[in-house]
Design a protein around this motif. Structure first.
Motif, PDB file in Angstrom:
ATOM      1  N   THR A 142       0.832  -1.198   0.000  1.00  0.00           N
ATOM      2  CA  THR A 142       0.000   0.000   0.000  1.00  0.00           C
ATOM      3  C   THR A 142       0.868   1.250   0.000  1.00  0.00           C
ATOM      4  N   VAL A 143       1.902   1.278   0.828  1.00  0.00           N
ATOM      5  CA  VAL A 143       2.816   2.422   0.886  1.00  0.00           C
ATOM      6  C   VAL A 143       3.562   2.551  -0.436  1.00  0.00           C
ATOM      7  N   SER A 144       3.978   1.434  -1.019  1.00  0.00           N
ATOM      8  CA  SER A 144       4.676   1.464  -2.304  1.00  0.00           C
ATOM      9  C   SER A 144       3.799   2.079  -3.382  1.00  0.00           C
ATOM     10  N   ILE A 145       2.550   1.688  -3.395  1.00  0.00           N
ATOM     11  CA  ILE A 145       1.619   2.202  -4.393  1.00  0.00           C
ATOM     12  C   ILE A 145       1.464   3.713  -4.250  1.00  0.00           C
ATOM     13  N   TYR A 146       1.269   4.183  -3.023  1.00  0.00           N
ATOM     14  CA  TYR A 146       1.119   5.623  -2.812  1.00  0.00           C
ATOM     15  C   TYR A 146       2.403   6.376  -3.135  1.00  0.00           C
ATOM     16  N   ALA A 147       3.531   5.839  -2.740  1.00  0.00           N
ATOM     17  CA  ALA A 147       4.803   6.510  -3.000  1.00  0.00           C
ATOM     18  C   ALA A 147       5.029   6.656  -4.504  1.00  0.00           C
ATOM     19  N   PHE A 148       4.758   5.608  -5.232  1.00  0.00           N
ATOM     20  CA  PHE A 148       4.942   5.652  -6.679  1.00  0.00           C
ATOM     21  C   PHE A 148       3.921   6.576  -7.327  1.00  0.00           C
ATOM     22  N   ALA A 149       2.706   6.585  -6.792  1.00  0.00           N
ATOM     23  CA  ALA A 149       1.648   7.419  -7.349  1.00  0.00           C
ATOM     24  C   ALA A 149       1.998   8.898  -7.313  1.00  0.00           C
ATOM     25  N   VAL A 150       2.738   9.307  -6.315  1.00  0.00           N
ATOM     26  CA  VAL A 150       3.113  10.706  -6.200  1.00  0.00           C
ATOM     27  C   VAL A 150       4.148  11.076  -7.262  1.00  0.00           C
ATOM     28  N   LEU A 151       4.944  10.108  -7.716  1.00  0.00           N
ATOM     29  CA  LEU A 151       6.009  10.384  -8.683  1.00  0.00           C
ATOM     30  C   LEU A 151       5.553  10.340 -10.136  1.00  0.00           C
ATOM     31  N   GLU A 152       4.600   9.540 -10.437  1.00  0.00           N
ATOM     32  CA  GLU A 152       4.233   9.285 -11.828  1.00  0.00           C
ATOM     33  C   GLU A 152       2.909   9.929 -12.197  1.00  0.00           C
ATOM     34  N   GLU A 153       2.597   9.903 -13.510  1.00  0.00           N
ATOM     35  CA  GLU A 153       1.391  10.583 -13.968  1.00  0.00           C
ATOM     36  C   GLU A 153       0.547   9.787 -14.951  1.00  0.00           C
ATOM     37  N   ASN A 154       0.981   8.623 -15.389  1.00  0.00           N
ATOM     38  CA  ASN A 154       0.261   7.878 -16.404  1.00  0.00           C
ATOM     39  C   ASN A 154      -0.607   6.798 -15.756  1.00  0.00           C
ATOM     40  N   TYR A 155      -1.920   7.018 -15.747  1.00  0.00           N
ATOM     41  CA  TYR A 155      -2.860   6.087 -15.114  1.00  0.00           C
ATOM     42  C   TYR A 155      -2.791   4.694 -15.726  1.00  0.00           C
ATOM     43  N   TRP A 156      -2.748   4.601 -17.055  1.00  0.00           N
ATOM     44  CA  TRP A 156      -2.792   3.300 -17.717  1.00  0.00           C
ATOM     45  C   TRP A 156      -1.535   2.486 -17.452  1.00  0.00           C
ATOM     46  N   LYS A 157      -0.368   3.120 -17.523  1.00  0.00           N
ATOM     47  CA  LYS A 157       0.877   2.407 -17.236  1.00  0.00           C
ATOM     48  C   LYS A 157       0.919   1.983 -15.772  1.00  0.00           C
ATOM     49  N   PHE A 158       0.405   2.847 -14.901  1.00  0.00           N
ATOM     50  CA  PHE A 158       0.355   2.525 -13.476  1.00  0.00           C
ATOM     51  C   PHE A 158      -0.552   1.320 -13.236  1.00  0.00           C
ATOM     52  N   ALA A 159      -1.727   1.337 -13.855  1.00  0.00           N
ATOM     53  CA  ALA A 159      -2.674   0.225 -13.704  1.00  0.00           C
ATOM     54  C   ALA A 159      -2.066  -1.074 -14.228  1.00  0.00           C
ATOM     55  N   LEU A 160      -1.406  -1.009 -15.369  1.00  0.00           N
ATOM     56  CA  LEU A 160      -0.781  -2.201 -15.931  1.00  0.00           C
ATOM     57  C   LEU A 160       0.336  -2.717 -15.024  1.00  0.00           C
ATOM     58  N   ALA A 161       1.163  -1.809 -14.506  1.00  0.00           N
ATOM     59  CA  ALA A 161       2.254  -2.217 -13.616  1.00  0.00           C
ATOM     60  C   ALA A 161       1.721  -2.851 -12.337  1.00  0.00           C
ATOM     61  N   THR A 162       0.659  -2.296 -11.765  1.00  0.00           N
ATOM     62  CA  THR A 162       0.116  -2.884 -10.535  1.00  0.00           C
ATOM     63  C   THR A 162      -0.579  -4.209 -10.821  1.00  0.00           C
ATOM     64  N   PHE A 163      -1.203  -4.330 -11.984  1.00  0.00           N
ATOM     65  CA  PHE A 163      -1.820  -5.601 -12.359  1.00  0.00           C
ATOM     66  C   PHE A 163      -0.745  -6.681 -12.493  1.00  0.00           C
ATOM     67  N   VAL A 164       0.312  -6.378 -13.252  1.00  0.00           N
ATOM     68  CA  VAL A 164       1.393  -7.347 -13.454  1.00  0.00           C
ATOM     69  C   VAL A 164       2.069  -7.672 -12.122  1.00  0.00           C
ATOM     70  N   GLY A 165       2.332  -6.644 -11.307  1.00  0.00           N
ATOM     71  CA  GLY A 165       2.966  -6.878 -10.008  1.00  0.00           C
ATOM     72  C   GLY A 165       2.104  -7.714  -9.076  1.00  0.00           C
ATOM     73  N   SER A 166       0.811  -7.440  -9.059  1.00  0.00           N
ATOM     74  CA  SER A 166      -0.105  -8.201  -8.204  1.00  0.00           C
ATOM     75  C   SER A 166      -0.220  -9.639  -8.673  1.00  0.00           C
ATOM     76  N   LEU A 167      -0.328  -9.819  -9.970  1.00  0.00           N
ATOM     77  CA  LEU A 167      -0.375 -11.163 -10.545  1.00  0.00           C
ATOM     78  C   LEU A 167       0.925 -11.907 -10.218  1.00  0.00           C
ATOM     79  N   GLY A 168       2.046 -11.238 -10.426  1.00  0.00           N
ATOM     80  CA  GLY A 168       3.341 -11.840 -10.128  1.00  0.00           C
ATOM     81  C   GLY A 168       3.493 -12.213  -8.671  1.00  0.00           C
ATOM     82  N   ARG A 169       3.027 -11.330  -7.790  1.00  0.00           N
ATOM     83  CA  ARG A 169       3.130 -11.590  -6.345  1.00  0.00           C
ATOM     84  C   ARG A 169       2.393 -12.868  -5.962  1.00  0.00           C
ATOM     85  N   LEU A 170       1.189 -13.032  -6.468  1.00  0.00           N
ATOM     86  CA  LEU A 170       0.411 -14.224  -6.126  1.00  0.00           C
ATOM     87  C   LEU A 170       1.021 -15.479  -6.740  1.00  0.00           C
ATOM     88  N   LEU A 171       1.538 -15.362  -7.958  1.00  0.00           N
ATOM     89  CA  LEU A 171       2.179 -16.518  -8.585  1.00  0.00           C
ATOM     90  C   LEU A 171       3.476 -16.890  -7.865  1.00  0.00           C
TER      91      LEU A 171
END
Length: 184
Positions: A142-171
């Motif tokens: 949760t902290v990582s997501i917020y920290a990164f959110a403050v630095l970046e501006e592209n919603y779609w790339k952010f959504a894709l990165a969190t999707f891939v990261g979340s999928l990867g984490r569970l796998l």
């Protein structure tokens, strides 16, 4: 001052434990909605382990592997959508001096901690770094997501990165701990 009675006697910690208990006992197709809701909330509001969804006894497919596939995909989608919500909050926080000042003064020094870890990864590796950071099992994201959110501006790339990261984490969690935990 923190109200310890609130923390120990039922306040938000009891709420988190209650959500975990709901996920751990979720069954059938309504349980898929519970996995989604929990994953959505874990991205921006709940400071708990997202991996708990793997123990949900949904029993919705002919095999446990197929059920786990539904759980992993549902969780990754829920977390990506919740992360976009957190991203939006982070974008607003960039322009809110009082929030940043409060975080800097907070007891946990969130700004300093996140700058050392997540922000360093984000600056060095960009969205791929966020996805990799989110692949680490049991690391508070949760902290990582917020920290990164403050630095970046592209919603779609952010959504894709969190999707891939979340999928990867569970796998990764299933690959490393799945057999030992009886998930596979």
């Amino acid at each position: 001052m923190i109200d310890t009675a609130f923390l120990s006697g039922g306040g938000w910690l009891a709420g988190i434990e209650g959500m975990r208990a709901i996920v751990e006992t979720a069954t059938g197709w309504p349980g898929v909605g519970i996995v989604f809701a929990y994953s959505f909330l874990i991205a921006f509001a709940l400071p708990g382990p997202s991996e708990i969804v793997l123990v949900a006894p949904l029993d919705i497919a002919p095999t446990r592997a197929a059920t786990l596939g539904v759980i992993v995909l549902t969780s990754a989608i829920g977390k990506a959508i919740g992360s976009v919500f957190a991203f939006h909050i982070g974008q607003e926080a960039k322009h809110a001096g009082p929030i940043v000042r409060w975080l800097e003064r907070s007891r946990f020094d969130v700004i300093s901690w996140s700058e050392k870890r997540t922000v360093g990864i984000a600056q060095k590796y960009g969205y791929a770094g966020l996805a990799l950071a989110l692949c680490v099992p049991f690391f508070p994201d949760t902290v990582s997501i917020y920290a990164f959110a403050v630095l970046e501006e592209n919603y779609w790339k952010f959504a894709l990165a969190t999707f891939v990261g979340s999928l990867g984490r569970l796998l990764v969690t299933l690959g490393v701990f799945g057999g030992a935990a009886g998930l596979l």
